[in-house]
Design a protein around this motif. Structure first.
Motif, mmCIF file in Angstrom:
data_model
loop_
_atom_site.group_PDB
_atom_site.id
_atom_site.type_symbol
_atom_site.label_atom_id
_atom_site.label_comp_id
_atom_site.label_asym_id
_atom_site.label_seq_id
_atom_site.Cartn_x
_atom_site.Cartn_y
_atom_site.Cartn_z
ATOM 1 N N GLU A 1 -32.093 35.893 42.202
ATOM 2 C CA GLU A 1 -32.140 34.829 41.214
ATOM 3 C C GLU A 1 -32.066 35.395 39.803
ATOM 4 N N LEU A 2 -31.433 34.612 38.929
ATOM 5 C CA LEU A 2 -31.351 34.983 37.525
ATOM 6 C C LEU A 2 -32.713 34.818 36.888
ATOM 7 N N VAL A 3 -33.139 35.814 36.138
ATOM 8 C CA VAL A 3 -34.418 35.768 35.437
ATOM 9 C C VAL A 3 -34.201 35.458 33.961
ATOM 10 N N ALA A 4 -33.328 36.227 33.317
ATOM 11 C CA ALA A 4 -33.092 36.045 31.885
ATOM 12 C C ALA A 4 -31.776 36.692 31.506
ATOM 13 N N SER A 5 -31.127 36.138 30.491
ATOM 14 C CA SER A 5 -29.889 36.729 29.993
ATOM 15 C C SER A 5 -29.909 36.737 28.478
ATOM 16 N N ILE A 6 -29.061 37.580 27.908
ATOM 17 C CA ILE A 6 -28.988 37.700 26.454
ATOM 18 C C ILE A 6 -27.549 37.979 26.062
ATOM 19 N N ASN A 7 -27.124 37.364 24.971
ATOM 20 C CA ASN A 7 -25.730 37.516 24.560
ATOM 21 C C ASN A 7 -25.513 38.870 23.890
ATOM 22 N N ARG A 8 -24.268 39.098 23.507
ATOM 23 C CA ARG A 8 -23.880 40.426 23.013
ATOM 24 C C ARG A 8 -24.663 40.834 21.768
ATOM 25 N N GLY A 9 -24.869 39.880 20.887
ATOM 26 C CA GLY A 9 -25.560 40.174 19.635
ATOM 27 C C GLY A 9 -27.071 40.077 19.714
ATOM 28 N N ILE B 1 -36.598 38.625 26.998
ATOM 29 C CA ILE B 1 -35.499 39.579 27.092
ATOM 30 C C ILE B 1 -35.070 39.963 25.683
ATOM 31 N N SER B 2 -34.743 41.231 25.511
ATOM 32 C CA SER B 2 -34.250 41.709 24.209
ATOM 33 C C SER B 2 -33.310 42.878 24.464
ATOM 34 N N ARG B 3 -32.584 43.244 23.435
ATOM 35 C CA ARG B 3 -31.669 44.368 23.560
ATOM 36 C C ARG B 3 -31.616 45.153 22.264
ATOM 37 N N THR C 1 -28.001 40.662 31.739
ATOM 38 C CA THR C 1 -28.814 39.729 32.511
ATOM 39 C C THR C 1 -29.765 40.502 33.422
ATOM 40 N N TRP C 2 -30.974 39.987 33.527
ATOM 41 C CA TRP C 2 -31.933 40.491 34.511
ATOM 42 C C TRP C 2 -31.958 39.514 35.688
ATOM 43 N N VAL D 1 -31.393 47.320 27.330
ATOM 44 C CA VAL D 1 -31.914 45.962 27.390
ATOM 45 C C VAL D 1 -33.309 46.020 27.985
ATOM 46 N N TYR D 2 -34.175 45.132 27.525
ATOM 47 C CA TYR D 2 -35.579 45.142 27.937
ATOM 48 C C TYR D 2 -35.962 43.793 28.537
ATOM 49 N N LEU D 3 -36.989 43.835 29.353
ATOM 50 C CA LEU D 3 -37.604 42.607 29.839
ATOM 51 C C LEU D 3 -39.109 42.782 29.731
ATOM 52 N N GLU D 4 -39.681 42.091 28.759
ATOM 53 C CA GLU D 4 -41.130 42.108 28.577
ATOM 54 C C GLU D 4 -41.703 41.001 29.457
#
Length: 115
Positions: free
Chosen positions: A45-53, A69-71, A34-35, A78-81
């Protein structure tokens, strides 16, 4: 355990930045990433999250359609574009790793959007 964010900086409104968060010391692919961001005088504050896969993502309304968000589990990163940046996006950005009660945080990277 380490999470190291990078990619922040000063950028003009409307421009883009890509943040990275490199993980080490734990099994990255087991963790939801999570970012978050925190502006001066405001709550984190939460910006973005991504699951394990990397197949399920979630975004704050304020960044939907602008941030992605990507990983890469092979690179433990993990990235945040961030596109179409606005002055309201100015904040320290942190990445977080969570898995069943375990939680790790990075030190943050500053993003400043200003002309």
């Amino acid at each position: 355990v380490q999470l190291v964010e990078s990619g922040g900086g000063l950028v003009q409104p409307g421009r883009s930045l890509r943040l990275s968060c490199a993980a080490s010391g734990f099994t990255f692919s087991n963790y939801v990433m999570t970012w978050y961001r925190q502006a001066p005088g405001k709550e984190r504050e939460l910006v973005a999250s991504i699951n394990r896969g990397g197949t399920i993502t979630n975004y704050a309304d304020s960044v939907k359609g602008r941030f992605t968000i990507s990983r890469d589990n092979a690179k433990n990163t993990v990235y945040l574009e961030m596109n179409s940046l606005k002055p309201d996006d100015t904040a320290a950005y942190y990445c977080q790793a969570t898995d069943r009660g375990y939680e790790y945080w990075g030190q943050g990277t500053q993003v400043t959007v200003s002309s």
